[in-house]
Write a protein that holds these residues in place. Structure first.
Motif, PDB file in Angstrom:
ATOM      1  N   LEU A  98      -7.824  -7.956 -42.568  1.00 12.02           N
ATOM      2  CA  LEU A  98      -8.153  -7.322 -41.289  1.00 12.02           C
ATOM      3  C   LEU A  98      -7.219  -7.812 -40.183  1.00 12.02           C
ATOM      4  O   LEU A  98      -6.762  -7.025 -39.345  1.00 12.02           O
ATOM      5  N   VAL A 102      -7.582  -0.229 -35.166  1.00 11.87           N
ATOM      6  CA  VAL A 102      -8.811  -0.805 -35.713  1.00 11.87           C
ATOM      7  C   VAL A 102      -9.888  -0.721 -34.641  1.00 11.87           C
ATOM      8  O   VAL A 102      -9.670  -1.129 -33.504  1.00 11.87           O
ATOM      9  N   SER A 109     -13.340  -3.982 -36.599  1.00 13.61           N
ATOM     10  CA  SER A 109     -14.190  -3.581 -37.722  1.00 13.61           C
ATOM     11  C   SER A 109     -13.487  -2.602 -38.647  1.00 13.61           C
ATOM     12  O   SER A 109     -12.885  -1.624 -38.218  1.00 13.61           O
ATOM     13  N   GLU A 110     -13.579  -2.888 -39.937  1.00 10.45           N
ATOM     14  CA  GLU A 110     -13.147  -1.999 -41.005  1.00 10.45           C
ATOM     15  C   GLU A 110     -14.210  -2.156 -42.082  1.00 10.45           C
ATOM     16  O   GLU A 110     -14.433  -3.260 -42.575  1.00 10.45           O
TER      17      GLU A 110
END
Length: 372
Positions: free
Chosen positions: A157, A167, A199-200
Motif C-alpha cells: 500500500l 488511493v 485504503s485498498e
C-alpha cells in the motif's frame, strides 16, 4: 520529489502473545515475557513491510525515532533516514506518543507504525486526523481498522503511494480492549477515536466484528461434526466463540481467548503457551480446530499467536479443522481468508482452497490468501 515517510516501531508489541499472556500492555507483562524468553517480533514484521520498498529507497526519506523504534532497522536495511526523537533503551507508550508528536512538526506524507491496538491508541492521541496513518500488524490485540491484513500488504500500500497511484482516504476506527478483563475471558472493546488511512480493500482489514453467533442450532451442528471425528488424536482447540461452542457441547470448560488441549472429549490442559503446545504434541498425531475473525477473515495471527508456525507445521495443513457459520463467511463479501502467521513461506503453504465446516456433514471450499 521524495516521499516523506514517518516510521514508528513499538519494539515490544505482541511480545506476550506466544506465551499466552494475552497482551503486551504494561511494564510488568513486558518484563515477564522477556524473562520467559519472548522474542521481539515487531522489528521483523516491520522489515517484511519495508522490504517491499527497497526498490524505492532513493525516493524515500524516512523520519523515525532512535534505536529499535526505527533508526536501527532503517540503517540496517540501507534506507535513508533522519532521527527526530531520541528514545530510551527501553521505550514506553509515552515514547510512541512523543515520536508521533515530533512527526507532526514535520511534513510527512504518511505515518507508518508497527504495533497493536495499544500502539494505535498512542498514535491516535497525538495524530488524530492531521496526517494519514497505516498500521503494520504486530500486536496481540488488533481490533482497529487502521491495520493492513499482513506486513507485506502494508508495504504494498505504501508502494502504491510512492508510485503516485490514486488511493482513497478513509476514516477508520481505533479500538482497544481491557487487557485485565481479556485475561479473564471477557472482551470489553471500546472506541477511542478514528484516524485517516489510505485504503485498498485487498490490503486493509475491517474492524473486528464481535458478538456470539445468533444461530445456536448451526453452532450445535458444527460441534456435532467435529466431535464425531474425535478419536485417539489430540485436539488443539483454538480461541473464539465458534470453537467455544464445541467445547460447551462436550461439557468442557473453555478458555475463550486461549488455546486448550482435548483427547477423547476430555480436557487435557488449558490455556497453553506456544512452547507448551509444541511439547504436548511431540511424536503423536494431532488436529487443530480454529475459526476465523468475523468481518476480517484472519485464521492465524490475530489473538492466537500461541499457534506458532512450528506448531502449525507439526500439525499439517490437512489436519486443520476450520469451523465457521455460512453467515460468518458471507460477512466477508467474497474476500479471502487471511493467513498471517509471521512466516511468509508457511503463509504461502496455507494459501489456496480450504474446506470450512459450516454444519453437520456440511462443508464449503473457501480461499485462503496472504496478500502481498
Amino acid at each position: 520529489m521524495s516521499f516523506k515517510l514517518g516510521l514508528i516501531i513499538n519494539p515490544y508489541a505482541g511480545i506476550g502473545g506466544a506465551l499466552a499472556l494475552k497482551g503486551s500492555d504494561g511494564k510488568e507483562i513486558r518484563e515477564k515475557a522477556l524473562a520467559m524468553g519472548a522474542k521481539q517480533l515487531a522489528p521483523e514484521r516491520t522489515r517484511q513491510a519495508l522490504s517491499v520498498l527497497l526498490p524505492y529507497a532513493d525516493r524515500l526519506d524516512i523520519l523515525t525515532a532512535s534505536g529499535p523504534m526505527g533508526e536501527d532497522l532503517c540503517r540496517e536495511m540501507g534506507f535513508r533516514c533522519r532521527c527526530i526523537y531520541q528514545s530510551p533503551a527501553q521505550s514506553e507508550p509515552q515514547d510512541t506518543e512523543n515520536t508521533a508528536q515530533a512527526l507532526m512538526a514535520e511534513p510527512v506524507d504518511l505515518l507508518l507504525f508497527a504495533g497493536g491496538d495499544g500502539t494505535a491508541r498512542n498514535i491516535c492521541s497525538a495524530v488524530e486526523d492531521k496526517v494519514p496513518v497505516l498500521g503494520i500488524p504486530a500486536g496481540c490485540k488488533i481490533h482497529s481498522g487502521v491495520y493492513c491484513v499482513t506486513p507485506k500488504a502494508a508495504g504494498r500500500l505504501v508502494e502504491m503511494l510512492v508510485q503516485g497511484e490514486l488511493v482513497s482516504l478513509l476514516e477508520a476506527d481505533v479500538m482497544d480492549i481491557d487487557e485485565s478483563a481479556f485475561r479473564d475471558g471477557k472482551v470489553r472493546a471500546r472506541r477511542y477515536g478514528e484516524m485517516r488511512i489510505p485504503s485498498e480493500l485487498r490490503y486493509v482489514q475491517a474492524v473486528k466484528m464481535g458478538g456470539r453467533e445468533s444461530d445456536e442450532l448451526v453452532l450445535e451442528d458444527i460441534a456435532a461434526h467435529v466431535i464425531e471425528q474425535m478419536d485417539d488424536e489430540l485436539f488443539i482447540m483454538g480461541s473464539g466463540s465458534t470453537v467455544a461452542a464445541i467445547m460447551t457441547e462436550m461439557g468442557l470448560e473453555n478458555t475463550l481467548l486461549g488455546v486448550d488441549l482435548v483427547r477423547h472429549q476430555q480436557l487435557v490442559a488449558s490455556d497453553l503457551s506456544a512452547g507448551e503446545l509444541l511439547e504436548a504434541i511431540q511424536g503423536q498425531p494431532a488436529k487443530l480446530v480454529i475459526t476465523l475473525i468475523g468481518g476480517q477473515g484472519h485464521t492465524f495471527g490475530r489473538g492466537n499467536q500461541q499457534l506458532s508456525p512450528a506448531l502449525i507445521r507439526a500439525v499439517g495443513r490437512d489436519n486443520i479443522l476450520l469451523v465457521a457459520t455460512k453467515t460468518k463467511l458471507q460477512s466477508l463479501n467474497g474476500r479471502p481468508l487471511i493467513a498471517d502467521t509471521g512466516d511468509a513461506e508457511l503463509d504461502k503453504a496455507l494459501s489456496g482452497l480450504i474446506p470450512v465446516i459450516t454444519g453437520f456433514h456440511d462443508q464449503v471450499l473457501y480461499p485462503v490468501a496472504s496478500p502481498e
